[in-house]
Each structure stands twice: as structure tokens, then as C-alpha cells.
Design an enzyme around this catalytic site. Structure first.
Site, PDB file in Angstrom:
ATOM      1  N   ASP A   1      71.532  11.790 -70.905  1.00 43.05           N
ATOM      2  CA  ASP A   1      71.424  13.259 -71.001  1.00 43.05           C
ATOM      3  C   ASP A   1      70.553  13.734 -69.841  1.00 43.05           C
ATOM      4  O   ASP A   1      69.557  14.434 -70.012  1.00 43.05           O
ATOM      5  CB  ASP A   1      70.798  13.635 -72.357  1.00 43.05           C
ATOM      6  N   LEU A   2      70.957  13.296 -68.638  1.00 46.13           N
ATOM      7  CA  LEU A   2      70.077  13.407 -67.467  1.00 46.13           C
ATOM      8  C   LEU A   2      70.203  14.750 -66.757  1.00 46.13           C
ATOM      9  O   LEU A   2      70.482  14.813 -65.572  1.00 46.13           O
ATOM     10  CB  LEU A   2      70.366  12.254 -66.497  1.00 46.13           C
TER      11      LEU A   2
END
Ligand code: ADP
Length: 298
Positions: free
Chosen positions: A202-203
């Protein structure tokens, strides 16, 4: 602000967990999470504690977050908060971890961060997935192991979001286009099989920062073993780091042909998730990404 009795319960729990008296600790709102209430708990002569507080049902999310943080802690060039514990108390769940004094990622940190991400992606398995399911935001994320990347991506990423989108009222023509894309991906993309890298998952830019000594810091993960390009794609979705970040990354993991096309396919998962979590404001992004992907690979 935490209600008095909730705060009291959390401070009692922290006192027992950490073996210090937290009953008179200061509790201040800290960070602006998308999902949880987050606080810094500080007492004299002890490092601060960062806590997330949510409904009792959120305990499962916190337990999965702990597993994700522990996996990320294998990478020694990234500062990942140490977890102290989770609990379900009378009317809330709580996750307690090391408080890190965070600063935004600036130009001076980009090279080091890109290299650190490549090191994280260098932690590999021989299949795609994880030994447990977890969450991306509030959505369930399926991690059943697969030996084929595109089978993993279609069955565990796009299809579950497609089913949710139908329940959320997405229009039929768009759902049909999505079905078409999911049908053609395994054949159209089969020549590309990436390594199964440990991903943050979930960068987006809000989940990247540096600590007070400039060490790259990651939190709020949705980990699994998959294509490192998915993290790179997401890092560009909501305000990308500068080119030095990507240059440093690619010094360790060279860029491969066709990444622009794959990047759109990878964005689609997150746009669908945003549509499912936050509503029609993200429909335009879903539509644009979906139609562009179909044009490119159909
Ligand atoms: P949510 O799950 O609600 O999105 P995050 O994990 O993203 O919450 O945390 C919200 C914000 O709190 C982050 O954007 C970051 O600024 C800050 N934060 C996260 N973890 C820590 C930590 N261990 N120490 C200090 N601040 C943190």
C-alpha cells in the site's frame, strides 16, 4: 479525543503491557490516518508509544497489520515500527507500537529510499501470496498462494474487487469491460513472470517517510509476495517521489520492458479499491485505467 473511560482502559492496558505506570501519561492526537484514530502516548523518561484505536471488530485488522510490520522488519535498511501489542478492550480495539518522529520524504532522502525499497523487494519466496489473508485499507485482501503471477493478480486482486464493485452499484458496461480484461490478462501478459518479492502493498506517498536520522521508514502495510512493480506503480498514484528514488531502485533491480502497461493494470486494483471504499469520486480513474489497459492489451 478519546472518551475518558476508553482512555483509562487503554492506559491501564499499556501499563501492564510495558511494565511502567502510564495512568498519568499524555495522550495527544498524532498523524491523520484514513481509517483509525491515532495518538502519541508520552510519559516522562520513556519513549513515546504510538497507538491506533478503532472499534472492537478492528482487532483482526490490527493483528494482520502486526504480521505485516513484522515481515517488513526483516529489511534492515528500513525503519519499521516495533510492535508492542494489540488488545480488544471493553469498547475498542487498540494497537500499540514504537512512536517514530516522522518527516516527509524529501529530495535528499530519495536515493536512499529507492535503494532500501529494492532491498525489501530482494526478500523473495518461490510463489506469489502469503500464509494469511490481510487488508488493504478496510478491504479484505486474498493471498492464496499461486505459482503464476497473472493468475494470482486476476483471482486474488482484480476479481474480489470486481465482485465488490458490482455490490456497490458499478454500471454493467464497466463491469463487462472488467470481465473482458480479467479474461485476457493471463494470455496477453503470460510472457512476463516477475520474481515474488516482499511488498509493502500500500505504498502511496502517505505511507513513506523518514525518521529523525533520515532512515527510510514504512508503516501501514498490506504485505504479500508479488511483483515489485506493483509497489512502484502505487508510489506514483498520489504524488510520486522524485526520479532519484526510481534511479536508485533500478540500480539494484533493472527496469523491464513493458512496465508502463503493467503499471496501469496494477493501478486498477487500487482505483477499484478506492471506488469500493470511498465511492463514485474514483469511478473516473477506474474507467480511464480500465479502458487504457484494454486498448493496450486486447
Ligand atoms: P491508518 O491505518 O488509519 O491509515 P496509519 O498507519 O497510516 O493509519 O497512520 C496514520 C498516520 O500516523 C501516518 O500517516 C503517519 O503520519 C503516522 N504514523 C504511523 N505510524 C506511526 C508511528 N509508528 N509513529 C509515529 N507516527 C506514525
Amino acid at each position: 479525543m478519546l472518551r475518558g473511560n476508553i482512555q483509562e482502559g487503554i492506559l491501564d492496558w499499556l501499563s501492564e503491557l510495558l511494565g511502567h505506570d502510564y495512568q498519568r501519561a499524555r495522550v495527544e492526537a498524532s498523524g491523520a490516518g484514513c481509517i483509525n484514530e491515532t495518538y502519541e502516548v508520552s510519559r516522562r523518561n520513556s519513549p513515546s508509544v504510538f497507538i491506533k484505536v478503532g472499534s472492537p471488530a478492528q482487532l483482526d485488522m490490527y493483528e494482520k497489520e502486526v504480521k505485516g510490520l513484522e515481515l517488513l522488519r526483516q529489511c534492515d535498511s528500513i525503519h519499521v515500527p516495533e510492535v508492542f501489542g494489540t488488545a480488544q478492550l471493553d469498547s475498542c480495539s487498540v494497537l500499540a507500537m514504537e512512536f517514530i518522529s516522522l518527516s516527509p520524504l524529501r529530495t535528499a532522502h530519495e536515493s536512499r529510499f529507492g535503494a532500501a525499497l529494492a532491498q525489501l523487494h530482494g526478500i523473495e519466496r518461490n510463489a506469489f501470496g502469503l500464509d494469511h489473508h490481510n487488508f488493504i485499507g478496510r478491504s479484505h485482501q486474498i493471498n492464496d498462494w499461486k505459482s503464476d503471477w497473472w493468475e494470482f493478480y486476476c483471482e486474488n486482486r482484480l476479481l474480489p474487487q470486481r465482485k465488490l464493485a458490482q455490490m456497490k452499484g458499478m454500471r454493467l458496461p464497466l463491469l463487462k469491460d472488467l470481465d473482458r480484461l480479467i479474461e485476457i490478462i493471463p494470455v496477453a501478459m503470460q510472457r512476463y513472470q516477475p520474481r515474488a518479492s516482499l511488498l509493502h502493498g500500500d505504498l502511496w506517498s502517505g505511507n513513506m517517510a523518514v525518521d529523525d536520522t533520515g532512515v527510510p521508514t514504512l508503516f501501514d502495510p498490506a504485505v504479500y509476495f508479488g511483483d515489485g512493480e506493483t509497489d512502484l506503480a502505487m508510489s506514483r498514484m498520489f504524488g510520486a517521489p522524485g526520479q532519484a528514488f526510481y534511479d536508485a531502485y533500478h540500480e539494484h533491480i533493472p527496469q523491464q520492458d513493458g512496465h508502463e502497461v503493467r503499471s496501469k493494470l496494477y493501478d486498477l486494483y487500487h482505483w477499484l479499491n478506492h471506488f469500493n471504499l470511498f465511492g463514485v469520486g474514483y469511478l473516473g480513474q477506474v474507467e480511464l485505467t480500465l479502458e487504457a489497459s484494454l486498448r493496450e492489451i486486447d
